[in-house]
Design a protein around this motif. Structure first.
Motif, short mmCIF file in Angstrom:
data_model
loop_
_atom_site.label_atom_id
_atom_site.label_comp_id
_atom_site.label_asym_id
_atom_site.label_seq_id
_atom_site.Cartn_x
_atom_site.Cartn_y
_atom_site.Cartn_z
N THR A 251 0.92 -1.03 0.02
CA THR A 251 -0.09 -0.12 0.08
C THR A 251 0.85 1.12 -0.04
OG1 THR A 251 -1.59 -1.27 1.30
CG2 THR A 251 -2.02 1.18 1.13
N ARG A 252 1.84 1.29 0.69
CA ARG A 252 2.84 2.22 0.85
C ARG A 252 3.40 2.67 -0.75
NH1 ARG A 252 5.70 1.01 4.99
NH2 ARG A 252 4.37 2.33 6.20
N ALA A 253 3.90 1.57 -1.28
CA ALA A 253 4.28 1.91 -2.75
C ALA A 253 3.42 2.35 -3.84
CB ALA A 253 4.82 0.67 -3.23
N ALA A 254 2.09 1.97 -3.50
CA ALA A 254 0.96 2.57 -4.10
C ALA A 254 0.50 3.94 -3.98
CB ALA A 254 -0.51 1.51 -4.09
N ILE A 255 0.56 4.29 -2.61
CA ILE A 255 -0.10 5.79 -2.40
C ILE A 255 1.26 6.58 -2.58
CG2 ILE A 255 0.76 5.56 0.17
CD1 ILE A 255 -2.16 7.05 0.56
N CYS A 256 2.51 6.19 -2.23
CA CYS A 256 3.53 7.08 -2.65
C CYS A 256 3.53 7.26 -3.99
CB CYS A 256 4.86 6.86 -1.89
SG CYS A 256 4.72 6.67 -0.29
N ALA A 257 3.43 6.53 -4.96
CA ALA A 257 3.47 6.43 -6.34
C ALA A 257 2.34 7.29 -6.84
CB ALA A 257 3.28 5.18 -7.13
#
Length: 449
Positions: A251-257
């Motif tokens: 989720t971190r990777a998705a929201i930061c992207a």
């Protein structure tokens, strides 16, 4: 690099920027109101100029006075901090037209992201997840009724130019929609001079997660991970932390992207924050962008080692970011508590003279404040007087360090929200990271204080 920067602000953020200037070898100019003649920022800066009477409208919001101060002192750039004129695109434009450098994003970026309707349209084009609702402004009750039915009640009506929780109304049924729609338009017109509103599905149990971004004038944009900002009351944050204990790596990777995509969509320069609401199933939706430095920026600085104020200044001066996304690593956990001069549970302001100020110390404790013993807190401005930030290897250790720091804090002569933080930090729901944006208000109601 700049020779001299004028700080168009006051309080702890002005002090923070002055310190960054000193460390970069840049002279600083403080502006102050008549009520702030003895303020710390006016004392610490290399030069200080009074720009008007106590009311903010006649001083810190007085563009003509600020520009005159910049001209008198030969300042080359203006840093707006947060609040006051920080997100005023017209002010940024005037600064640029006067031959000075605005330490922040372009006026165009600020205008797009400062208007919630245009921001939403831009984010849709960029593929950033949006809350179901209207594609743009809603002009009449017929359209409002149709959109609300499609999204499903409850819905929230928001002022396009709004912020800080103003111009917002939650509607739970079709019967209450007409009155709420009319009231929201009226409030928006009165508060912001713009009665444009839009409608979104109201997410009932979300978290408030935001992504810090940083861009330069050469097209480089990076994120510095996320912050958890769900601990709030009336849409005003009380405590923030980084990273979020709720967000997993995927989720971190998705929201930061998504945060980087949002910033790239408006060619963003400087430090900015993309704000999202996240559901219990970890689906997330864009709500707005803050085109400035945030109050809670220290928690991000501590987990990444990046000085955000320094890099605001460097990129404004034309420097490229000295690091890529792969260079930014996350280390440990950080928490920030906002210390306000107000009753801890009634939230009534408590200006007055500080009879004694003792800041906590020790390992990995940071205090950003403008207080000193004998200082008189004026009644004209925001009640926040200090921020305590702690860092540790993990969240549990960080909470304990913050509890110790809050207990060490001494501010005599005025009432503060110190006890609120003491009780909140000891709350099992907070300690176990089992909360959402409604947690604090519900908890306060249950305490019957």
């Amino acid at each position: 690099m700049f020779h001299k920067i004028l700080i168009a602000n006051r309080g702890e953020i002005a002090v923070r920027i002055i310190r960054a200037c000193k460390e970069l070898g840049i002279r600083s100019v403080a502006v102050y109101s008549e009520a702030d003649k003895n303020a710390m920022h006016a004392r610490l800066a290399d030069e200080s100029i009074c720009i008007g009477p106590a009311p903010a409208g006649q001083s810190y919001l007085n563009i003509a006075a600020i520009m005159a101060a910049a001209e008198l002192t030969d300042a080359e750039a203006i840093h707006p901090g947060y609040g006051f004129l920080a997100e005023n695109a017209s002010f940024a434009e005037i600064v640029g037209e006067s031959g000075l450098t605005w330490i922040g994003p372009s006026p165009e970026s600020m205008r797009i992201m400062g208007d919630k309707v245009s921001a939403k349209q831009k984010m849709q084009t960029a593929g950033v997840p949006l809350v179901p609702g209207s594609d743009g402004a809603v002009d009449n009750i017929e359209d409002a009724r149709r959109i609300a039915k499609e999204a499903g009640f409850p819905v929230i009506i928001k002022a396009s130019a709004g912020g800080g929780g103003r111009g917002m109304k939650v509607v739970h049924s079709e019967a209450s929609l007409p009155n709420a729609f009319s009231m929201c338009q009226s409030e928006a017109g009165a508060a912001f001079g713009n009665n444009t509103v839009f409608i979104e599905k109201y997410l009932e149990e979300p978290r408030h997660i935001e992504v810090q971004v940083l861009g330069d004038k050469h097209g480089n944009i990076v994120h510095l991970f996320e912050r958890e900002c769900s601990m709030q009351r009336h849409n005003q944050k009380v405590l923030e932390e980084a990273p979020s204990a709720f967000v997993d790596e995927e989720t971190r990777a998705a929201i930061c992207a998504a945060g980087v995509a949002a910033a790239k969509a408006v060619d963003y320069v400087g430090a900015g924050t993309i704000e999202f609401l996240m559901n219990p199933d970890k689906s997330f939706y864009f709500i707005e962008m803050n085109t400035r430095i945030q109050v809670e920026h220290p928690v991000t600085e501590w987990i990444t080692g990046v000085d955000l104020i320094e890099w605001q200044i460097r990129v404004a001066a034309g420097e490229q970011l000295a690091f890529s996304q792969n260079d930014i690593k996350m280390k440990g956990h950080a928490i920030e508590c906002r210390i306000n001069a107000e009753h801890p549970f009634k939230f009534t302001p408590s200006p007055g003279t500080v009879e004694l100020f003792h800041a906590p110390g020790g390992r990995s404790v940071r205090v950003d404040s403008f207080l000193y013993t004998g200082y008189s807190i004026p009644p004209y401005y925001d009640s926040m007087v200090a921020k305590i930030i702690t860092h540790a290897r993990d969240r549990k250790k960080c909470i304990r360090r913050m509890q110790r720091a809050i207990d060490e804090l001494v501010i005599l002569g005025v009432t503060t929200n110190q006890e609120l933080h003491q009780r909140l930090l000891a709350n099992p729901g907070f300690q176990n990271a089992e909360f959402n944006i409604h947690f604090l208000e519900r908890w306060l109601t249950q305490m019957h204080l």
